[in-house]
Scaffold this motif. Structure first.
Motif, PDB file in Angstrom:
ATOM      1  N   LEU A  10       0.853  -1.184   0.000  1.00 33.83           N
ATOM      2  CA  LEU A  10       0.000   0.000   0.000  1.00 33.83           C
ATOM      3  C   LEU A  10       0.890   1.234   0.000  1.00 33.83           C
ATOM      4  O   LEU A  10       1.644   1.465   0.941  1.00 33.83           O
ATOM      5  CB  LEU A  10      -0.915  -0.003   1.227  1.00 33.83           C
ATOM      6  N   VAL A  11       0.810   1.998  -1.089  1.00 30.25           N
ATOM      7  CA  VAL A  11       1.628   3.196  -1.253  1.00 30.25           C
ATOM      8  C   VAL A  11       0.706   4.402  -1.113  1.00 30.25           C
ATOM      9  O   VAL A  11      -0.064   4.717  -2.012  1.00 30.25           O
ATOM     10  CB  VAL A  11       2.336   3.210  -2.629  1.00 30.25           C
ATOM     11  N   GLU A  12       0.783   5.053   0.041  1.00 32.81           N
ATOM     12  CA  GLU A  12      -0.129   6.150   0.377  1.00 32.81           C
ATOM     13  C   GLU A  12       0.622   7.139   1.263  1.00 32.81           C
ATOM     14  O   GLU A  12       1.191   6.746   2.273  1.00 32.81           O
ATOM     15  CB  GLU A  12      -1.352   5.581   1.100  1.00 32.81           C
ATOM     16  N   PRO A  49       8.001  -9.751  -1.654  1.00 36.77           N
ATOM     17  CA  PRO A  49       7.143  -9.995  -2.816  1.00 36.77           C
ATOM     18  C   PRO A  49       5.691  -9.617  -2.482  1.00 36.77           C
ATOM     19  O   PRO A  49       5.237  -9.814  -1.362  1.00 36.77           O
ATOM     20  CB  PRO A  49       7.288 -11.498  -3.062  1.00 36.77           C
ATOM     21  N   PHE A  50       4.983  -9.066  -3.453  1.00 36.22           N
ATOM     22  CA  PHE A  50       3.594  -8.697  -3.219  1.00 36.22           C
ATOM     23  C   PHE A  50       2.755  -9.102  -4.421  1.00 36.22           C
ATOM     24  O   PHE A  50       3.267  -9.194  -5.538  1.00 36.22           O
ATOM     25  CB  PHE A  50       3.458  -7.205  -2.920  1.00 36.22           C
ATOM     26  N   THR A  51       1.491  -9.375  -4.159  1.00 37.05           N
ATOM     27  CA  THR A  51       0.591  -9.786  -5.232  1.00 37.05           C
ATOM     28  C   THR A  51      -0.313  -8.646  -5.677  1.00 37.05           C
ATOM     29  O   THR A  51      -0.865  -8.677  -6.767  1.00 37.05           O
ATOM     30  CB  THR A  51      -0.272 -10.990  -4.808  1.00 37.05           C
ATOM     31  N   VAL A  52      -0.481  -7.640  -4.814  1.00 36.94           N
ATOM     32  CA  VAL A  52      -1.327  -6.488  -5.112  1.00 36.94           C
ATOM     33  C   VAL A  52      -0.596  -5.220  -4.683  1.00 36.94           C
ATOM     34  O   VAL A  52      -0.022  -5.173  -3.595  1.00 36.94           O
ATOM     35  CB  VAL A  52      -2.677  -6.568  -4.354  1.00 36.94           C
ATOM     36  N   ALA A  53      -0.622  -4.208  -5.548  1.00 39.63           N
ATOM     37  CA  ALA A  53      -0.079  -2.898  -5.191  1.00 39.63           C
ATOM     38  C   ALA A  53      -1.210  -1.880  -5.276  1.00 39.63           C
ATOM     39  O   ALA A  53      -1.798  -1.695  -6.344  1.00 39.63           O
ATOM     40  CB  ALA A  53       1.053  -2.499  -6.115  1.00 39.63           C
ATOM     41  N   LEU A  54      -1.533  -1.276  -4.162  1.00 41.92           N
ATOM     42  CA  LEU A  54      -2.509  -0.188  -4.111  1.00 41.92           C
ATOM     43  C   LEU A  54      -1.696   1.087  -4.062  1.00 41.92           C
ATOM     44  O   LEU A  54      -0.955   1.322  -3.097  1.00 41.92           O
ATOM     45  CB  LEU A  54      -3.396  -0.312  -2.872  1.00 41.92           C
ATOM     46  N   VAL A  79      -3.667  -1.342  -8.516  1.00 39.92           N
ATOM     47  CA  VAL A  79      -4.900  -0.567  -8.370  1.00 39.92           C
ATOM     48  C   VAL A  79      -4.485   0.850  -7.990  1.00 39.92           C
ATOM     49  O   VAL A  79      -3.746   1.048  -7.023  1.00 39.92           O
ATOM     50  CB  VAL A  79      -5.833  -1.148  -7.287  1.00 39.92           C
ATOM     51  N   LEU A  80      -4.934   1.810  -8.773  1.00 36.70           N
ATOM     52  CA  LEU A  80      -4.624   3.215  -8.499  1.00 36.70           C
ATOM     53  C   LEU A  80      -5.692   3.816  -7.597  1.00 36.70           C
ATOM     54  O   LEU A  80      -6.884   3.571  -7.800  1.00 36.70           O
ATOM     55  CB  LEU A  80      -4.543   4.003  -9.802  1.00 36.70           C
ATOM     56  N   PRO A  97      -4.765  -3.815 -20.781  1.00 33.46           N
ATOM     57  CA  PRO A  97      -5.711  -2.932 -20.112  1.00 33.46           C
ATOM     58  C   PRO A  97      -5.018  -2.120 -19.016  1.00 33.46           C
ATOM     59  O   PRO A  97      -4.129  -2.616 -18.332  1.00 33.46           O
ATOM     60  CB  PRO A  97      -6.730  -3.897 -19.504  1.00 33.46           C
ATOM     61  N   ALA A  98      -5.438  -0.890 -18.876  1.00 33.94           N
ATOM     62  CA  ALA A  98      -4.882  -0.016 -17.836  1.00 33.94           C
ATOM     63  C   ALA A  98      -5.361  -0.504 -16.467  1.00 33.94           C
ATOM     64  O   ALA A  98      -6.397  -1.157 -16.365  1.00 33.94           O
ATOM     65  CB  ALA A  98      -5.349   1.423 -18.072  1.00 33.94           C
ATOM     66  N   PRO A  99      -4.605  -0.195 -15.426  1.00 34.80           N
ATOM     67  CA  PRO A  99      -5.031  -0.619 -14.089  1.00 34.80           C
ATOM     68  C   PRO A  99      -6.316   0.100 -13.668  1.00 34.80           C
ATOM     69  O   PRO A  99      -6.581   1.225 -14.113  1.00 34.80           O
ATOM     70  CB  PRO A  99      -3.856  -0.210 -13.190  1.00 34.80           C
TER      71      PRO A  99
END
Length: 120
Positions: A10-12, A49-54, A79-80, A97-99
């Motif tokens: 999670l990048v916030e 390692p990560f499977t999802v990046a928010l 996911v943006l 396809p775009a995220p």
């Protein structure tokens, strides 16, 4: 979710929002690693390692689109997250396809659905 654990980066830059969302995702048995800057995100991604990046689009003076573009199509689900709509010009940097883009405040069921589909 799937049988395998979901590992989320999670990048916030809003620390309170990041911690709140991390707690929510952890309540769904996801493992969450936080990063608040592009540099931190890149460092964490090299270590874990990560499977999802928010990824928040606006990270102070930085852009989450920069790291999303690098990671898009390389394995993890991207996911943006944004407080305002992302323009077509901004999204043109992504291969199709775009995220997906979610507008804050997040619709949690929509986010969970995107994550679940990415794991199947």
């Amino acid at each position: 979710m799937s049988e395998q654990a979901v590992s989320v980066l999670l990048v916030e830059d809003d620390i309170d929002s990041a911690e709140e969302l991390a707690e929510l995702l952890e309540s769904y048995d996801m493992t969450v690693t936080l990063a608040h800057t592009v540099g931190q995100a890149l460092d964490k991604a090299r270590q874990i390692p990560f499977t999802v990046a928010l990824i928040d689009v606006g990270l102070g003076l930085e852009s989450g689109l920069d790291i999303a573009e690098v990671w898009h199509g390389s394995g993890p689900c991207i996911v943006l997250l944004t407080g305002s709509p992302v323009t077509e010009t901004q999204m043109s940097r992504f291969a199709k396809p775009a995220p997906p883009v979610l507008i804050k405040p997040l619709d949690v069921s929509q986010l969970l659905d995107i994550i679940a589909r990415s794991q199947s």
